[in-house]
Design an enzyme around this catalytic site. Structure first.
Site, PDB file in Angstrom:
ATOM      1  N   ASP A  30      15.931  34.309  44.887  1.00 64.64           N
ATOM      2  CA  ASP A  30      14.552  33.217  45.484  1.00 64.64           C
ATOM      3  C   ASP A  30      15.005  31.545  44.999  1.00 64.64           C
ATOM      4  OD1 ASP A  30      12.627  34.933  44.837  1.00 64.64           O
ATOM      5  OD2 ASP A  30      12.007  34.004  42.810  1.00 64.64           O
ATOM      6  N   HIS A  34      21.323  22.228  34.803  1.00 63.20           N
ATOM      7  CA  HIS A  34      20.386  22.337  35.643  1.00 63.20           C
ATOM      8  C   HIS A  34      20.520  23.744  36.002  1.00 63.20           C
ATOM      9  CE1 HIS A  34      18.118  23.068  39.863  1.00 63.20           C
ATOM     10  NE2 HIS A  34      17.680  23.080  38.698  1.00 63.20           N
TER      11      HIS A  34
END
Length: 530
Positions: free
Chosen positions: A43, A276
């Site tokens: 993805d 992150h």
């Protein structure tokens, strides 16, 4: 068209030409440039990496006569199947027709190789495919350049880097290069981060490693150095004598959705404040690495704009942060978080955190830096809020209306505005809070702001590491938060329940008040309409 708008457009055109010239030169130094996307069927590659590469190609930053793109993953696909897999992520329906020709040519630059991540066979076939491209461009070993983008989970970084080193690196140190781009997260704590850095560091020099933090490629984050050091009126104000507190805020208006079990291993501090996360399903609202932004707000002026000089100053900030006190931390967990079947019933993992950091140096002694992040909040936003001290001698009796604040809205609706007290129009001497506003969508209507990944990939090609995280910077950040993370895992710091859609635990507002933050009541910034 007004003269002001014409000047904006003219400056934008000149800057774009300069940008094209600068980066175009960086790309064209080599007769061949091979960009290899590992994890090409995943993805992250589909939604971020390949679209960024296409946008660079479409804007002529990647020369089709020099560049070739290779995808590598375990999934067995043909070249055409990979192209079909990523095609719909590269263009929007509204501009599909005008980009159709460029899209077709770009897709033909992509070749796919399948293989495992820990076996020489697949990487030797990858190296053969890259070499064939380089030979077709009649490139000597001294002019071949290879950029490996690891769109992969960190757990496979070490074996993948080992295979790249043994099978796929540029064969010459003269002129050509091999560079590695790795995505976050860089470990779960200090020990795991150092272990990962050590494993990769044994294979590649620090100058070859680009730890990508895509938020450092955001336009307003990159604007911080210019704002601070190119504007005279900020220079004497940016210190403990004038600033009462600094807030760096990240709010999401949704919860963990279908990734609760994965999130529970990390929590909000690793997910947003420190890291992150690399997600199988990217969130619809970008995560904000608050520590990186803190460094840009608090750092001293570097002696030049060379990447190492800037990164040196960022490290100094992190090394000046004193240990976090438990009484200056409020953790929260939104009600319903444990309803996710993948989350343990007794989970203490925070989905909200307010943490006060204190920097022990001459500029910032006594100024609290408030980092605030949360999920399932009442609104979604990311901003930097610098609140100034009260005006001495309040002859207008207006302090209760609120302090001056300089706010940088990172997302959504990128803007910078200064909250000021002014006279309310009319016959009476009454004061009211207003703002000086620079809203990007209004001021720069015809300027296309590049995506963060586009800018950072170009920086990698250029060899500019300014907007990437250096190893000692990473270590210093983990040294700040690892002790707190371990206390949370031991249950020594508890998460307080809060209602979804709220501001978070009331204890967090009490902590802000204790730290000296004064909330403005009756004023709300509204983004201007076009």
């Amino acid at each position: 068209m007004g003269s002001g708008q014409w000047h904006v457009e003219k400056r934008s055109t000149l800057k774009k030409e300069s940008f094209l010239k600068e980066y175009g030169a960086a790309v064209s130094e080599s007769r061949s440039l091979s960009i290899i996307v590992l994890g090409a069927s995943g993805d992250l590659a589909k939604k971020k990496t390949f679209p960024a590469l296409f946008n660079l190609y479409h804007q002529r930053f990647l020369n089709p006569d020099e560049v070739h793109i290779f995808g590598y993953a375990r999934t067995k696909l043909s070249d055409e199947e990979l192209r079909d897999k990523i095609r719909r992520y590269l263009v929007d329906e509204k501009n599909a027709s005008e980009k159709a020709e460029a899209l077709s040519k770009f897709l033909q630059l992509i070749k796919y190789v399948s293989g495992p991540y820990d076996s020489e066979d697949g990487f030797k076939r990858l190296d053969k495919a890259i070499s064939e491209h380089e030979i077709s461009k009649k490139s000597s070993q001294e002019s071949t350049r290879r950029l490996f983008y690891l769109a992969l989970p960190p757990s496979v970084y070490p074996p993948v880097c080992k295979m790249i080193k043994e099978c796929c690196t540029n064969k010459s140190d003269v002129g050509g290069w091999t560079r590695i781009v790795v995505e976050k997260p860089f470990g779960k704590d200090l020990e795991s981060a150092e272990q990962l850095s050590s494993q990769i560091g044994k294979l590649f020099d620090e100058s070859q490693i680009y730890r990508i933090d895509h938020y450092l490629g955001k336009e307003l984050v990159q604007n911080m150095l210019v704002l601070r050091f190119a504007n005279r009126f900020f220079l004497p104000l940016w210190n403990r004598d004038n600033i009462a507190n600094v807030q760096i805020v990240f709010r999401e208006d949704f919860g963990t959705e279908d990734r609760g079990g994965y999130f529970d291993e990390y929590g909000i501090i690793r997910d947003i404040i420190q890291n992150h996360l690399l997600q199988a399903k990217p969130l619809p609202f970008d995560c904000l690495p608050l520590m990186q932004v803190l460094c840009l707000v608090a750092m001293e002026k570097p002696i030049s704009l060379k990447p190492e000089h800037i990164r040196d100053e960022k490290v100094k900030v992190l090394q000046s942060v004193v240990p976090i006190k438990d009484e200056e931390v409020v953790l929260g967990q939104y009600e319903g978080y444990r309803d996710d079947p993948t989350v343990p019933n007794d989970s203490n993992t925070p989905t909200f955190a307010t943490t006060i950091l204190r920097i022990d140096n001459e500029r910032w002694e006594g100024v609290p830096f408030i980092l605030k992040a949360g999920k399932a909040m009442g609104s979604k936003k990311a901003d930097i809020r610098i609140q100034f001290k009260d005006v001495p001698g309040d002859i207008f009796k207006c302090q209760k209306q609120g302090r001056n604040e300089f706010v940088i809205r990172l997302q959504p609706s990128e803007a910078m505005y200064m909250k000021l007290t002014v006279k309310q129009p009319g016959l009476e001497m009454q004061t009211v809070q207003s703002e000086l506003d620079l809203s990007y969508k209004q001021r720069y209507q015809d300027v296309s702001i590049p995506e963060a990944y586009e800018r950072l990939i170009l920086d990698t090609i250029k060899g500019d590491q300014q907007h990437f995280v250096r190893r000692d910077e990473l270590k210093a950040a983990w040294e700040i938060f690892t002790p707190l993370l371990h206390r949370i895992e031991k249950g020594e710091v508890k998460s307080i329940p809060y209602k979804p859609g709220s501001r978070g635990p009331t204890e967090a507002d009490q902590l802000l008040e204790k730290a000296g933050y004064l909330q403005t009541h009756g004023y709300m910034w509204i983004p201007p309409t076009l």
